[in-house]
Write a protein that holds these residues in place. Structure first.
Motif, PDB file in Angstrom:
ATOM      1  N   LEU A 168      20.966  41.160  49.932  1.00 10.54           N
ATOM      2  CA  LEU A 168      19.945  40.325  49.288  1.00 10.54           C
ATOM      3  C   LEU A 168      19.119  39.569  50.335  1.00 10.54           C
ATOM      4  O   LEU A 168      19.681  39.119  51.337  1.00 10.54           O
ATOM      5  CB  LEU A 168      20.608  39.279  48.383  1.00 10.54           C
ATOM      6  N   VAL A 174      22.228  38.665  41.239  1.00  7.87           N
ATOM      7  CA  VAL A 174      23.433  39.426  41.613  1.00  7.87           C
ATOM      8  C   VAL A 174      24.635  38.484  41.789  1.00  7.87           C
ATOM      9  O   VAL A 174      25.748  38.793  41.365  1.00  7.87           O
ATOM     10  CB  VAL A 174      23.203  40.259  42.908  1.00  7.87           C
ATOM     11  N   GLN A 220      26.043  44.589  47.252  1.00  9.10           N
ATOM     12  CA  GLN A 220      24.636  44.277  46.908  1.00  9.10           C
ATOM     13  C   GLN A 220      24.254  42.889  47.421  1.00  9.10           C
ATOM     14  O   GLN A 220      23.158  42.694  47.943  1.00  9.10           O
ATOM     15  CB  GLN A 220      24.436  44.304  45.391  1.00  9.10           C
ATOM     16  N   ILE A 221      25.169  41.916  47.283  1.00 12.65           N
ATOM     17  CA  ILE A 221      24.882  40.547  47.753  1.00 12.65           C
ATOM     18  C   ILE A 221      24.550  40.567  49.246  1.00 12.65           C
ATOM     19  O   ILE A 221      23.603  39.922  49.703  1.00 12.65           O
ATOM     20  CB  ILE A 221      26.094  39.619  47.469  1.00 12.65           C
ATOM     21  N   LEU A 268      29.349  44.654  43.678  1.00 16.17           N
ATOM     22  CA  LEU A 268      28.378  43.548  43.623  1.00 16.17           C
ATOM     23  C   LEU A 268      28.299  42.838  44.970  1.00 16.17           C
ATOM     24  O   LEU A 268      27.217  42.442  45.400  1.00 16.17           O
ATOM     25  CB  LEU A 268      28.755  42.559  42.506  1.00 16.17           C
TER      26      LEU A 268
END
Ligand SMILES: C[S@@+](CC[C@H](N)C(=O)[O-])C[C@H]1O[C@@H](n2cnc3c(N)ncnc32)[C@H](O)[C@@H]1O
Length: 322
Positions: free
Chosen positions: A44, A209, A40-41, A37
């Motif tokens: 962003l 997220v 993914q952050i 995660l």
């Protein structure tokens, strides 16, 4: 998880959920799911921190090398605290290797999963880099850094320091300063204090997220400590004001509820609206950096910022006054 870490996890959860107000340490975000995660952050649109620091590493690599004052003739150790996936650092590693510098890269991270990913990717992308990962809490690994005979350059990027209160950050600077020798260097990346309209969305993205990242802490307690948190009954609640310069993340209970954690045989009660404090992300300026280093044998020697002045990498050297 190693059994000593599991025992520590139980102890920290027990203490944190018994405290008033309730809290959980942010270092437990990073299990395999948390690592995924966080990657993914970093991509962003709202999470400007990684992009800003990456710009410094990409656009000012030569400058970084110049400011560090290193030369290809002298071997050094590049130690990275909380290395994560090392994306930004790889820009520097590539340039150092291309320019014939002699160094070992020592990433330290609490997440073995992150270190495995980093070592594997380096073996493919930069096979000439000598990578010696070390798993553990960087507060504990500090002591083992003391005895190296080469110059140490310690990278502490991504505003990881901002997860500490100013008091703990000052203690950490002091401890770190004491493990360094006169020609060692601390390269400290921090997020700069700026308006709510930029900072708050970085902790509350529209794709959810960061919400999933925060809630994963409760899911991890369910998985590893055999608890029965109902994730639907908690809400991700970030806060930030420019006056405080501190972003905080909470998990808010949406109803009166009790949760049982089997591995510690304890039940915890949550009032509707009660918050668990899960993360601090302090933002900085020169004064705050000077303040947290005032009792440490470290002083700012130079700094590099991105084109928006969102993020700054400080180069700190051992001061002569100590
Ligand atoms: C926010 S990520 C940042 C990663 C990287 N420094 C960057 O700037 O992209 C934080 C990293 O620090 C690690 N970490 C967090 N607390 C730690 C601790 N107390 N000791 C060692 N590693 C820690 C996490 O596992 C994670 O990989």
């Amino acid at each position: 998880m190693q059994s000593s870490m599991l025992e520590q996890f139980k102890k920290d959860v027990m203490e944190g959920l018994s405290a008033k107000p309730k809290r959980l340490p942010s270092k437990y975000f990073y299990d395999q799911r948390g690592d995924e995660l966080f990657v993914q952050i970093m991509h962003l649109p709202e999470y400007y921190l990684t992009r800003a620091e990456h710009e410094i590493f990409r656009e000012q690599t030569e400058n970084i090398i110049q400011e560090l004052g290193i030369s290809p003739e002298k071997h050094f150790e590049l130690i990275e605290l909380g290395a994560g996936d090392g994306t930004k650092t790889k820009e520097l590693l590539a340039k150092l290797t291309a320019n014939g510098f002699s160094y070992d890269y020592l990433p330290i991270d609490i997440s073995q999963n992150a270190l495995n990913g980093l070592k594997d990717s380096l073996a493919i992308e930069l096979p000439d880099v000598c990578c010696r990962p070390k798993q553990g809490d960087y507060f504990e690994v500090l002591e083992s850094l003391k005895n190296g005979k080469h110059q140490k350059i310690v990278l502490f990027l991504g505003s990881n320091i901002g997860n500490l209160s100013d008091e703990r950050a000052a203690d950490f600077m002091n401890e770190l300063g004491k493990t360094l020798n006169p020609d060692d260097i601390l390269f400290l990346g921090v997020d700069i204090i700026k308006d709510e309209s930029i900072v708050l969305p970085a902790y509350n993205d529209s794709a959810g997220v960061t919400r999933a990242f925060n809630l994963n802490l409760l899911e991890r307690i369910n998985r590893e400590l055999d608890a029965n948190f109902n994730i639907e009954n908690f809400e991700h609640a970030p806060e930030y004001t420019v006056e405080s310069g501190v972003a905080k993340s909470f998990l808010k209970s949406l109803e009166n509820q009790s949760v049982y954690i089997r591995s510690i045989d304890r039940e915890f009660h949550f009032e509707k609206g009660e918050k668990i404090h899960t993360e601090v992300s302090r933002k900085y300026n020169d004064e705050i950096i000077e303040k947290i280093t005032e009792n440490a044998p470290l002083e700012i020697s130079s700094k590099l910022s991105d084109s928006n002045n969102y993020f700054t990498d400080y180069i700190l050297r051992i001061s002569n006054h100590f």
